[in-house]
Design a protein around this motif. Sequence first.
Motif, PDB file in Angstrom:
ATOM      1  N   GLY A  32       0.542  -1.198  -0.097  1.00 26.76           N
ATOM      2  CA  GLY A  32       0.064  -0.021  -0.035  1.00 26.76           C
ATOM      3  C   GLY A  32       0.881   1.235  -0.058  1.00 26.76           C
ATOM      4  N   ASN A  33       1.863   1.355  -0.034  1.00 23.08           N
ATOM      5  CA  ASN A  33       3.033   2.322  -0.319  1.00 23.08           C
ATOM      6  C   ASN A  33       3.231   2.768  -1.760  1.00 23.08           C
ATOM      7  N   LEU A  34       3.343   3.913  -1.764  1.00 23.85           N
ATOM      8  CA  LEU A  34       3.281   4.731  -3.020  1.00 23.85           C
ATOM      9  C   LEU A  34       4.779   4.253  -3.744  1.00 23.85           C
ATOM     10  N   VAL A  35       4.706   3.709  -4.819  1.00 19.35           N
ATOM     11  CA  VAL A  35       6.324   3.583  -5.530  1.00 19.35           C
ATOM     12  C   VAL A  35       6.710   4.952  -5.931  1.00 19.35           C
ATOM     13  N   PRO A  36       8.031   5.174  -5.664  1.00 18.01           N
ATOM     14  CA  PRO A  36       8.515   6.599  -5.883  1.00 18.01           C
ATOM     15  C   PRO A  36       8.663   6.643  -7.534  1.00 18.01           C
ATOM     16  N   LEU A  37       8.447   7.842  -7.944  1.00 15.25           N
ATOM     17  CA  LEU A  37       8.939   8.511  -9.347  1.00 15.25           C
ATOM     18  C   LEU A  37      10.160   7.737  -9.948  1.00 15.25           C
ATOM     19  N   HIS A  38      10.104   7.304 -11.219  1.00 14.94           N
ATOM     20  CA  HIS A  38      11.466   6.795 -11.564  1.00 14.94           C
ATOM     21  C   HIS A  38      11.015   6.808 -13.206  1.00 14.94           C
ATOM     22  N   PHE A  39      11.568   7.943 -13.821  1.00 14.90           N
ATOM     23  CA  PHE A  39      11.178   7.928 -15.161  1.00 14.90           C
ATOM     24  C   PHE A  39      12.422   8.553 -16.094  1.00 14.90           C
ATOM     25  N   ILE A  40      12.333   8.455 -17.534  1.00 14.81           N
ATOM     26  CA  ILE A  40      13.210   9.114 -18.297  1.00 14.81           C
ATOM     27  C   ILE A  40      13.037  10.478 -18.496  1.00 14.81           C
ATOM     28  N   GLU A  41      14.151  11.340 -18.071  1.00 15.66           N
ATOM     29  CA  GLU A  41      13.988  12.872 -18.404  1.00 15.66           C
ATOM     30  C   GLU A  41      14.343  13.119 -19.688  1.00 15.66           C
ATOM     31  N   THR A  42      15.350  12.670 -20.257  1.00 17.50           N
ATOM     32  CA  THR A  42      16.137  13.449 -21.621  1.00 17.50           C
ATOM     33  C   THR A  42      16.463  11.875 -22.449  1.00 17.50           C
ATOM     34  N   LEU A  43      16.166  12.162 -23.521  1.00 18.70           N
ATOM     35  CA  LEU A  43      16.542  11.040 -24.485  1.00 18.70           C
ATOM     36  C   LEU A  43      16.866  11.564 -25.780  1.00 18.70           C
ATOM     37  N   SER A  44      18.153  11.141 -26.383  1.00 16.60           N
ATOM     38  CA  SER A  44      18.623  11.757 -27.589  1.00 16.60           C
ATOM     39  C   SER A  44      18.811  10.698 -28.492  1.00 16.60           C
ATOM     40  N   VAL A  45      18.750  10.879 -29.753  1.00 21.98           N
ATOM     41  CA  VAL A  45      19.169  10.082 -30.920  1.00 21.98           C
ATOM     42  C   VAL A  45      20.093  10.843 -31.733  1.00 21.98           C
ATOM     43  N   THR A  46      21.344  10.208 -31.986  1.00 21.11           N
ATOM     44  CA  THR A  46      22.080  10.695 -33.029  1.00 21.11           C
ATOM     45  C   THR A  46      22.325   9.769 -34.023  1.00 21.11           C
ATOM     46  N   HIS A  47      22.877  10.162 -35.250  1.00 22.00           N
ATOM     47  CA  HIS A  47      23.321   9.509 -36.516  1.00 22.00           C
ATOM     48  C   HIS A  47      24.635  10.061 -36.857  1.00 22.00           C
ATOM     49  N   ASN A  48      25.552   9.116 -36.684  1.00 24.90           N
ATOM     50  CA  ASN A  48      27.030   9.288 -37.028  1.00 24.90           C
ATOM     51  C   ASN A  48      27.428  10.559 -36.090  1.00 24.90           C
ATOM     52  N   TRP A  84      19.701   7.943 -22.832  1.00 24.74           N
ATOM     53  CA  TRP A  84      18.887   8.550 -22.097  1.00 24.74           C
ATOM     54  C   TRP A  84      19.598   8.750 -20.626  1.00 24.74           C
ATOM     55  N   THR A  85      18.950   9.654 -19.825  1.00 29.49           N
ATOM     56  CA  THR A  85      19.221   9.915 -18.594  1.00 29.49           C
ATOM     57  C   THR A  85      17.746   9.914 -17.800  1.00 29.49           C
ATOM     58  N   ASP A  86      17.793   9.319 -16.587  1.00 25.64           N
ATOM     59  CA  ASP A  86      16.619   9.394 -15.950  1.00 25.64           C
ATOM     60  C   ASP A  86      16.433  10.196 -14.739  1.00 25.64           C
ATOM     61  N   ASN A  87      15.431  10.398 -14.072  1.00 30.05           N
ATOM     62  CA  ASN A  87      15.480  11.293 -12.776  1.00 30.05           C
ATOM     63  C   ASN A  87      16.191  11.047 -11.655  1.00 30.05           C
ATOM     64  N   LYS A  88      16.921   9.758 -11.685  1.00 27.57           N
ATOM     65  CA  LYS A  88      17.700   9.154 -10.420  1.00 27.57           C
ATOM     66  C   LYS A  88      19.002   9.377 -10.810  1.00 27.57           C
ATOM     67  N   GLY A  89      19.457   9.895 -12.117  1.00 23.18           N
ATOM     68  CA  GLY A  89      20.659  10.076 -12.762  1.00 23.18           C
ATOM     69  C   GLY A  89      21.238   8.798 -13.423  1.00 23.18           C
ATOM     70  N   ASP A  90      20.530   7.682 -13.596  1.00 22.05           N
ATOM     71  CA  ASP A  90      20.896   6.638 -14.283  1.00 22.05           C
ATOM     72  C   ASP A  90      21.001   6.943 -15.614  1.00 22.05           C
ATOM     73  N   ASN A  91      21.883   6.504 -16.422  1.00 19.23           N
ATOM     74  CA  ASN A  91      21.789   6.900 -17.919  1.00 19.23           C
ATOM     75  C   ASN A  91      22.479   5.610 -18.410  1.00 19.23           C
ATOM     76  N   ARG A  92      21.942   5.530 -19.741  1.00 16.88           N
ATOM     77  CA  ARG A  92      22.270   4.557 -20.722  1.00 16.88           C
ATOM     78  C   ARG A  92      22.552   4.977 -22.148  1.00 16.88           C
ATOM     79  N   THR A  93      23.543   4.379 -22.808  1.00 12.99           N
ATOM     80  CA  THR A  93      23.758   4.740 -24.484  1.00 12.99           C
ATOM     81  C   THR A  93      23.818   3.406 -24.850  1.00 12.99           C
ATOM     82  N   ASP A  94      23.134   3.132 -26.261  1.00 14.64           N
ATOM     83  CA  ASP A  94      23.202   1.955 -26.918  1.00 14.64           C
ATOM     84  C   ASP A  94      23.439   2.518 -28.309  1.00 14.64           C
TER      85      ASP A  94
END
Length: 101
Positions: A32-48, A84-94
């Motif tokens: 019954g506890n609220l699950v905290p916010l966790h979402f992607i804030e910025t996302l970018s796509v690059t070509h070369n 992408w980077t999320d609101n918890k500071g996690d990021n990933r690049t593929d």
Amino acid sequence: MKIRATLQGDSADVRILVAHPMETGQRKDAAGNLVPLHFIETLSVTHNGKVVMDAQWSQAISRNPFLGLRVKGAKAGDRIAVAWTDNKGDNRTDEAVVSAP
């Protein structure tokens, strides 16, 4: 993240599946506890290395979002990168390579 980039004429058809929980902060867990916010804030796509899409998201985006776009002027062998980077500071690049159909 799963990225598929296929050449379609003079552009690449890019499809991206981002694995992320995208919690809104309004859902409750089994206790019954609220699950905290966790979402992607910025996302970018690059070509070369050149930015072709830059997005600012919020908690209104669904879990494991799917994104599709076309990149004009792409050729087989070009590189498409998604970061992408999320609101918890996690990021990933593929990255994926544009393939011929």
